[in-house]
Every structure is written in C-alpha cells, then in structure tokens.
Write an enzyme that holds these catalytic residues in place. Structure first.
Site, PDB file in Angstrom:
ATOM      1  N   ASP A 113      90.731   6.813  49.594  1.00 40.94           N
ATOM      2  CA  ASP A 113      89.621   6.162  48.894  1.00 40.94           C
ATOM      3  C   ASP A 113      88.288   6.848  49.170  1.00 40.94           C
ATOM      4  OD1 ASP A 113      89.557   5.335  51.547  1.00 40.94           O
ATOM      5  OD2 ASP A 113      90.158   3.292  51.102  1.00 40.94           O
ATOM      6  N   ASN A 162      91.793  -8.257  55.647  1.00 36.91           N
ATOM      7  CA  ASN A 162      92.232  -9.133  54.552  1.00 36.91           C
ATOM      8  C   ASN A 162      93.524  -8.618  53.899  1.00 36.91           C
ATOM      9  OD1 ASN A 162      91.395  -6.898  53.149  1.00 36.91           O
ATOM     10  ND2 ASN A 162      89.851  -7.946  51.908  1.00 36.91           N
ATOM     11  N   HIS A 170      94.107  -5.454  52.863  1.00 43.67           N
ATOM     12  CA  HIS A 170      93.999  -4.340  51.918  1.00 43.67           C
ATOM     13  C   HIS A 170      94.559  -3.044  52.499  1.00 43.67           C
ATOM     14  CE1 HIS A 170      89.599  -3.232  53.236  1.00 43.67           C
ATOM     15  NE2 HIS A 170      90.429  -2.377  53.795  1.00 43.67           N
ATOM     16  N   GLU A 204      92.019  -4.373  47.249  1.00 47.56           N
ATOM     17  CA  GLU A 204      91.656  -5.686  47.776  1.00 47.56           C
ATOM     18  C   GLU A 204      92.655  -6.753  47.316  1.00 47.56           C
ATOM     19  OE1 GLU A 204      89.651  -5.599  50.075  1.00 47.56           O
ATOM     20  OE2 GLU A 204      87.580  -5.163  49.560  1.00 47.56           O
TER      21      GLU A 204
END
Ligand code: GLP
Length: 259
Positions: free
Chosen positions: A67, A136, A138, A143
């Site tokens: 990313d 979370n 990811h 996400e």
C-alpha cells in the site's frame, strides 16, 4: 493455517527472515510482497544482516508493496516508498527499478491501480507476501467491509487506522486519510503468505483472524481460505488464542515430521 508462537519479537522476526531468505536463495528471481509498519521492522533488519554477511543477494528480486498513502510525495518521510528505502532497499543490493509501490502516477488513480495489478501478473505473481495486521483486522489498507475479492484500488482509511498511525506523523503534519492498497483478492493469489503479529495490543485481532468467523468485517480472516499461510506471533499476541496449547503442540510435530 500454520500458527507459530515464539517467545520474543526478535525470534518472530528471525523466523520470518529465515523463511524469506530461504526463498531468495532457492529462487533468485523471486517476487516478494512487502509490508510496512512496525511489525516487520526487525525482519528487515535481520534480512539486511544476512545480506551484509553475504548469505544472500537481492539482485534479481522483484518486490511489490501492499500500500501507499495518497497525497504524500515519495520523498515524504511518512510515505511508504520512503519507509522501504530507509528500512530495507537502501541497505541491500535490490535494483530499485524492480521495487513497485502502488503509487498514483500522473494523477490517474484507476490506471495506476490497473497497471500495478498488470505488473504483478507480468512478473508471474507474488511468491511470498509478508503481512502485518491492523488492530481492526485490516491487511494492507483493506479496511473492514472491504470486498474479499477486491483488487488494487483507492481506499478511505477508518478513524481507527488514522489514529493508530498518527504516532508516525508530527503534530500539524498532514496525515492522509486515503491510500492505494493491493486488494484482498490480489493478496490471496500469492503463493505463500506470512503474517506477523507482535504485542498484546494485537492479541484480540490475531484470535479473530485465526479462530474467528470468516468475515469482511475482519478482512484478515480471509487468510483461513488460503492453503499456505504461516501466522508467526510472539507470546503477547498469542494470549487470546483459544487453542494456544494445540498450536504449540502442532508446531512441535511440524518440526519433528517435516524437513
Ligand atoms: C498499516 C499498514 C499495514 C500494517 C499495519 C500494522 O496500517 N498499512 O500494512 O500491517 O499498519 O502496522 P504495525 O505493524 O505498525 O502494527
């Protein structure tokens, strides 16, 4: 899923570096999928050390990063291009022309994402994808509620991710809220996946990924569907695993009956 629990961060990182090094030695033109964040830092240090000892060369390696932030120039101290140069590429003999980051070229997001995917295909796919994990769930910047078949694309970051990563930015420094990320479908096409989890703050999400239901709400849980995943974690990150004893046992058996 092979779950390897090791006492310390250092042992986790050495274990990961050994797996990467073995691949690089056996397939000199390997395609590596690389990650950023704090969990992979000691692994990169261990790889640099192996390179310095002339145990391996990255000359013919190609890499694809997971990313990159939108709106940060490659030379910005928080861009993932900068991170990769500083933490790994500048210290090994990899040809930087063969290091791909999902950057936006000429303001054309869609084309940049398509080209990134094409480049992976052109290189025959990713042999080994290294992953960290967001608290979370990811992977990359996919996400919660990301499509489990998603491809490389622009993604808005959650408040949780933005606040977790705020520690890297100076006060008053612009922190991007958007990124380009390799898709979950893209990640899942890798031949092998190595996920690292370090620290107590990752214990819940590690348990969600390994033992929880498969759900786009915890994107990393998709790894349950991949047939060649190693989850390597330290003791702290393992504390919420229900089958902790079983993983310790199966790893002992793995060591005994393989290689
Ligand atoms: C960022 C990256 C992820 C990384 C995650 C975990 O959000 N985009 O690829 O896995 O952080 O980071 P850390 O290893 O610092 O906990």
């Amino acid at each position: 899923m092979r779950v390897v629990i090791l006492p310390t961060e250092k042992e986790v990182s050495n274990f990961a570096a050994d797996i990467i090094a073995n691949l690089v030695k056996t397939k000199q033109n390997s395609v590596l999928g690389l990650a950023t964040g704090s969990s992979v830092l000691l692994t990169y240090e261990a790889l640099i050390e192996k390179y310095r000892k002339r145990e391996l060369s990255f000359q013919n390696i190609t890499s694809f990063n997971l990313d990159e932030y939108i709106d940060l120039k490659p030379n910005h101290s928080q861009s993932y291009r900068y991170y990769m140069n500083q933490k790994l590429f500048n210290h090994i003999d990899i040809n930087k022309h063969n290091t791909f980051i999902p950057e936006c070229i000429d303001g054309n997001y869609e084309l940049s994402c398509i080209n990134f995917e094409l480049e992976i295909k052109k290189h025959g796919g990713i042999d080994l994808q290294l992953l960290g994990i967001g608290s979370n769930g990811h992977i990359g910047f996919n996400e919660p509620t990301s499509s489990l078949n998603s491809r490389t694309r622009v993604k808005a970051l959650t408040k949780n991710t933005i606040s977790n990563n705020a520690r890297f930015f100076k006060e008053n420094e612009l922190q991007p809220s958007m990124a380009i990320t390799m898709g979950i479908g893209t990640i899942m096409e890798s031949q092998k996946i190595l996920l690292l989890g370090l620290g107590k703050h990752k214990s819940k999400v590690v348990a969600d990924i390994v033992e929880g239901p498969l759900s786009s709400f915890i994107p990393g849980s998709i790894l349950q569907q991949h047939n060649n995943v190693i989850v390597v974690i330290d003791e702290h990150a393992a504390t919420d695993l229900k089958l902790y004893d079983y993983y310790i046992h199966t790893e002992k058996m793995h060591q005994k009956y393989t290689c």
